[in-house]
Scaffold this motif. Structure first.
Motif, PDB file in Angstrom:
ATOM      1  N   GLY B  20      14.976 -27.719 -13.373  1.00  0.00           N
ATOM      2  CA  GLY B  20      14.036 -26.680 -12.964  1.00  0.00           C
ATOM      3  C   GLY B  20      12.696 -26.789 -13.671  1.00  0.00           C
ATOM      4  O   GLY B  20      12.461 -27.700 -14.484  1.00  0.00           O
ATOM      5  N   THR B  43      13.336 -28.251  -9.095  1.00  0.00           N
ATOM      6  CA  THR B  43      13.223 -26.998  -8.350  1.00  0.00           C
ATOM      7  C   THR B  43      11.953 -26.244  -8.747  1.00  0.00           C
ATOM      8  O   THR B  43      11.497 -26.330  -9.889  1.00  0.00           O
ATOM      9  CB  THR B  43      14.432 -26.083  -8.607  1.00  0.00           C
ATOM     10  OG1 THR B  43      14.519 -25.793 -10.009  1.00  0.00           O
ATOM     11  CG2 THR B  43      15.725 -26.735  -8.143  1.00  0.00           C
ATOM     12  N   VAL B  44      11.407 -25.534  -7.768  1.00  0.00           N
ATOM     13  CA  VAL B  44      10.236 -24.681  -7.996  1.00  0.00           C
ATOM     14  C   VAL B  44      10.468 -23.343  -7.284  1.00  0.00           C
ATOM     15  O   VAL B  44      11.247 -23.282  -6.338  1.00  0.00           O
ATOM     16  CB  VAL B  44       8.930 -25.317  -7.465  1.00  0.00           C
ATOM     17  CG1 VAL B  44       8.563 -26.563  -8.258  1.00  0.00           C
ATOM     18  CG2 VAL B  44       9.035 -25.656  -5.987  1.00  0.00           C
ATOM     19  N   ALA B  45       9.810 -22.308  -7.763  1.00  0.00           N
ATOM     20  CA  ALA B  45       9.926 -20.999  -7.121  1.00  0.00           C
ATOM     21  C   ALA B  45       8.693 -20.738  -6.266  1.00  0.00           C
ATOM     22  O   ALA B  45       7.630 -21.311  -6.505  1.00  0.00           O
ATOM     23  CB  ALA B  45      10.077 -19.908  -8.181  1.00  0.00           C
ATOM     24  N   VAL B  46       8.847 -19.891  -5.265  1.00  0.00           N
ATOM     25  CA  VAL B  46       7.745 -19.529  -4.364  1.00  0.00           C
ATOM     26  C   VAL B  46       7.344 -18.093  -4.698  1.00  0.00           C
ATOM     27  O   VAL B  46       8.162 -17.184  -4.607  1.00  0.00           O
ATOM     28  CB  VAL B  46       8.204 -19.626  -2.889  1.00  0.00           C
ATOM     29  CG1 VAL B  46       7.089 -19.205  -1.942  1.00  0.00           C
ATOM     30  CG2 VAL B  46       8.690 -21.030  -2.567  1.00  0.00           C
ATOM     31  N   ARG B  47       6.099 -17.893  -5.097  1.00  0.00           N
ATOM     32  CA  ARG B  47       5.649 -16.557  -5.484  1.00  0.00           C
ATOM     33  C   ARG B  47       4.255 -16.267  -4.934  1.00  0.00           C
ATOM     34  O   ARG B  47       3.480 -17.182  -4.687  1.00  0.00           O
ATOM     35  CB  ARG B  47       5.613 -16.425  -7.014  1.00  0.00           C
ATOM     36  CG  ARG B  47       6.985 -16.347  -7.660  1.00  0.00           C
ATOM     37  CD  ARG B  47       7.695 -15.036  -7.360  1.00  0.00           C
ATOM     38  NE  ARG B  47       8.996 -14.977  -7.985  1.00  0.00           N
ATOM     39  CZ  ARG B  47      10.129 -15.465  -7.476  1.00  0.00           C
ATOM     40  NH1 ARG B  47      10.097 -16.083  -6.319  1.00  0.00           N
ATOM     41  NH2 ARG B  47      11.280 -15.359  -8.118  1.00  0.00           N
ATOM     42  N   PRO B  86      11.998 -26.281  -3.250  1.00  0.00           N
ATOM     43  CA  PRO B  86      11.623 -24.866  -3.406  1.00  0.00           C
ATOM     44  C   PRO B  86      12.867 -23.977  -3.358  1.00  0.00           C
ATOM     45  O   PRO B  86      13.787 -24.243  -2.580  1.00  0.00           O
ATOM     46  CB  PRO B  86      10.733 -24.586  -2.180  1.00  0.00           C
ATOM     47  CG  PRO B  86      10.423 -25.910  -1.572  1.00  0.00           C
ATOM     48  CD  PRO B  86      11.527 -26.829  -1.968  1.00  0.00           C
ATOM     49  N   ASN B  87      12.885 -22.948  -4.190  1.00  0.00           N
ATOM     50  CA  ASN B  87      14.021 -22.025  -4.153  1.00  0.00           C
ATOM     51  C   ASN B  87      13.601 -20.669  -3.588  1.00  0.00           C
ATOM     52  O   ASN B  87      12.420 -20.409  -3.362  1.00  0.00           O
ATOM     53  CB  ASN B  87      14.670 -21.886  -5.535  1.00  0.00           C
ATOM     54  CG  ASN B  87      13.800 -21.122  -6.529  1.00  0.00           C
ATOM     55  OD1 ASN B  87      12.992 -20.281  -6.152  1.00  0.00           O
ATOM     56  ND2 ASN B  87      13.969 -21.407  -7.805  1.00  0.00           N
ATOM     57  N   ARG B  99      12.158 -15.772   4.960  1.00  0.00           N
ATOM     58  CA  ARG B  99      10.676 -15.790   4.915  1.00  0.00           C
ATOM     59  C   ARG B  99      10.188 -16.697   3.796  1.00  0.00           C
ATOM     60  O   ARG B  99       9.252 -17.483   3.965  1.00  0.00           O
ATOM     61  CB  ARG B  99      10.138 -14.376   4.685  1.00  0.00           C
ATOM     62  CG  ARG B  99      10.126 -13.510   5.923  1.00  0.00           C
ATOM     63  CD  ARG B  99       9.768 -12.078   5.576  1.00  0.00           C
ATOM     64  NE  ARG B  99       8.376 -11.905   5.168  1.00  0.00           N
ATOM     65  CZ  ARG B  99       7.901 -10.769   4.637  1.00  0.00           C
ATOM     66  NH1 ARG B  99       8.705  -9.737   4.462  1.00  0.00           N
ATOM     67  NH2 ARG B  99       6.638 -10.678   4.302  1.00  0.00           N
ATOM     68  N   ARG B 102      10.643 -20.364   4.615  1.00  0.00           N
ATOM     69  CA  ARG B 102       9.607 -20.826   5.570  1.00  0.00           C
ATOM     70  C   ARG B 102       8.272 -21.046   4.862  1.00  0.00           C
ATOM     71  O   ARG B 102       7.556 -22.017   5.141  1.00  0.00           O
ATOM     72  CB  ARG B 102       9.430 -19.800   6.683  1.00  0.00           C
ATOM     73  CG  ARG B 102      10.603 -19.738   7.659  1.00  0.00           C
ATOM     74  CD  ARG B 102      10.400 -18.583   8.615  1.00  0.00           C
ATOM     75  NE  ARG B 102      11.517 -18.397   9.525  1.00  0.00           N
ATOM     76  CZ  ARG B 102      11.830 -17.216  10.076  1.00  0.00           C
ATOM     77  NH1 ARG B 102      11.114 -16.130   9.801  1.00  0.00           N
ATOM     78  NH2 ARG B 102      12.853 -17.126  10.895  1.00  0.00           N
ATOM     79  N   LEU B 103       7.924 -20.139   3.944  1.00  0.00           N
ATOM     80  CA  LEU B 103       6.670 -20.298   3.186  1.00  0.00           C
ATOM     81  C   LEU B 103       6.739 -21.532   2.295  1.00  0.00           C
ATOM     82  O   LEU B 103       5.768 -22.288   2.186  1.00  0.00           O
ATOM     83  CB  LEU B 103       6.386 -19.042   2.362  1.00  0.00           C
ATOM     84  CG  LEU B 103       5.843 -17.856   3.156  1.00  0.00           C
ATOM     85  CD1 LEU B 103       5.974 -16.559   2.374  1.00  0.00           C
ATOM     86  CD2 LEU B 103       4.377 -18.089   3.527  1.00  0.00           C
ATOM     87  N   GLY B 104       7.900 -21.729   1.669  1.00  0.00           N
ATOM     88  CA  GLY B 104       8.076 -22.899   0.796  1.00  0.00           C
ATOM     89  C   GLY B 104       7.910 -24.191   1.562  1.00  0.00           C
ATOM     90  O   GLY B 104       7.332 -25.156   1.070  1.00  0.00           O
ATOM     91  N   LYS B 114      16.487 -24.634  -1.766  1.00  0.00           N
ATOM     92  CA  LYS B 114      17.605 -24.147  -2.570  1.00  0.00           C
ATOM     93  C   LYS B 114      17.714 -22.668  -2.262  1.00  0.00           C
ATOM     94  O   LYS B 114      16.862 -21.875  -2.666  1.00  0.00           O
ATOM     95  CB  LYS B 114      17.363 -24.381  -4.061  1.00  0.00           C
ATOM     96  CG  LYS B 114      18.474 -23.746  -4.896  1.00  0.00           C
ATOM     97  CD  LYS B 114      18.216 -23.766  -6.394  1.00  0.00           C
ATOM     98  CE  LYS B 114      19.092 -22.697  -7.033  1.00  0.00           C
ATOM     99  NZ  LYS B 114      18.967 -22.647  -8.488  1.00  0.00           N
ATOM    100  N   GLU B 116      18.856 -19.012  -2.389  1.00  0.00           N
ATOM    101  CA  GLU B 116      19.457 -17.971  -3.229  1.00  0.00           C
ATOM    102  C   GLU B 116      19.261 -16.639  -2.536  1.00  0.00           C
ATOM    103  O   GLU B 116      18.148 -16.321  -2.119  1.00  0.00           O
ATOM    104  CB  GLU B 116      18.751 -17.887  -4.591  1.00  0.00           C
ATOM    105  CG  GLU B 116      19.069 -19.001  -5.543  1.00  0.00           C
ATOM    106  CD  GLU B 116      18.448 -18.743  -6.929  1.00  0.00           C
ATOM    107  OE1 GLU B 116      18.407 -17.582  -7.381  1.00  0.00           O
ATOM    108  OE2 GLU B 116      17.995 -19.724  -7.537  1.00  0.00           O
TER     109      GLU B 116
END
Lengths: 87, 273
Positions: B20, B43-47, B86-87, B99, B102-104, B114, B116
């Motif tokens: 991560g 892994t990366v998060a979408v914010r 992207p997670n 949603r 889709r943005l990721g 990924k 969650e």
């Protein structure tokens, strides 16, 4: 041109010239910006590099190619996201 | 021995360790840890982009210091070297997760996610019902879905049947470092899995990762165990070796467990008998 459509066109031109403030919801917060404007213009105004983000406009995720011809109007809901650290 | 390749969907990976990008003390440490881990998927998060940081950007540009929001995680990740996953971490409903996925996809370069869908704040255990719903929707939309799930064989089978590209049961709660809590469930999941089995979350130290691999996991995904270690770079290397060691041990085939001793040295020819 009828009077009504003339009036509508006049109103449109005035709005374009005077840059009316449109109220939108941007990332869940109320936001005012001169507009109407395209997504590309909004990103430029926010100094956001369009290559590194994704945009959802009224719950629809936009293709990057659509940024230039998607117009943001008053009352629209816009989400701009990017990648941050995560697991 | 046959070449040991790791394939998920249509992609081949050289490393069975997935790492991560969260919780690092600095981007520089993260970069070095990624390098030491040998991983090729991260892994990366979408914010949401921080808009308030950027409001000043509407005025005259300041050249002294960039606003904190101007710095991007992607400035520190060589996307030619690492494949981004992207997670949907932090999503509590199937709708939010879909949603976010889709943005990721639009923000990144791939249609992998990924997945969650969290069901409880304190344990961060997944809401498996919503997870299944979201998996079905995203599979229909052409995503390669890697769902984070509990170590429940029935749920894993349902995710597999729903078209997931891998199943990713937890070893223990996210960030807990407790290690593999239910060895026997993982064994059962190993038996039923026809798609890659990746142990995601719960690893605390190298032996936990090795154990997951010895049980037959195809890969291990971790963040906190490396990022939270006192020396993340050294821990990243230890995880690389542990995953490799566990994999080799699994392929080599361990001896059966026995209650009593079995001498390693010959019992004939002993001096004085």
């Amino acid at each position: 041109m009828g009077y009504r459509s003339f009036q509508a066109k006049l109103h449109y031109l005035c709005a374009k010239m005077s840059h009316e403030l449109v109220k939108i919801a941007l990332n869940g917060e109320p936001f005012e910006v001169e507009g109407p404007l395209t997504v590309t213009e909004l990103l430029a105004r926010l100094d956001i590099d369009p290559r590194r983000i994704a945009v959802e406009h009224n719950l629809v995720v936009l293709k990057r190619a659509a940024f230039g011809h998607t117009t943001i109007n008053a009352g629209d809901q816009v989400e701009i996201v990017n990648f941050v650290g995560g697991g | 021995m046959q070449p040991d390749i790791f394939v998920i969907a249509d992609r081949t990976f050289s490393s069975r360790l997935i790492v991560g990008t969260g919780k690092y003390s600095s981007p520089a440490v993260m970069v070095r840890a990624h390098d030491a881990s040998g991983a090729d998927m991260i892994t990366v998060a979408v914010r949401r982009v921080n808009i308030s940081d950027r409001s000043s950007a509407r005025g005259p540009r300041e050249h002294s210091e960039p606003s904190s929001g101007a710095e991007s995680l992607l400035d520190y990740i060589d996307t030619a070297k690492y494949f981004l996953l992207p997670n949907t971490a932090g999503c509590y409903t199937a709708d939010e997760a879909v949603r976010t996925a889709r943005l990721g996809r639009e923000a990144g370069l791939s249609h992998w996610v990924k997945l969650e869908v969290i069901g409880d704040e304190k344990t961060l255990f997944p809401d498996n019902e919503a997870l299944l719903d979201a998996t079905r929707i995203l599979v229909r939309e052409g995503f390669v879905v890697l769902p984070y799930t509990t170590d429940d064989p029935v749920v894993c089978r349902k995710l597999q049947d729903a078209g997931a590209a891998a199943i990713m049961p937890l070893g223990a709660p996210i960030g807990s470092g407790l290690g593999i809590q239910n060895v026997n469930n993982l064994r059962i999941i190993r038996e039923l899995a026809r798609i890659p089995l990746i142990v995601d979350a719960g690893v605390g130290t190298a032996s936990d990762a090795a154990l997951a691999m010895e049980l037959g996991a195809d890969g291990v995904l971790m963040n906190t165990a490396i990022a939270g270690a006192q020396d993340p770079v050294a821990m990243a290397e230890s995880m690389k070796l542990a995953v490799r060691a566990g994999r080799l041990a699994y392929l080599a085939g361990r001896i059966p467990r026995k209650l009593y001793a079995s001498a390693s040295s010959p019992i004939e020819g002993l001096v004085g008998r």
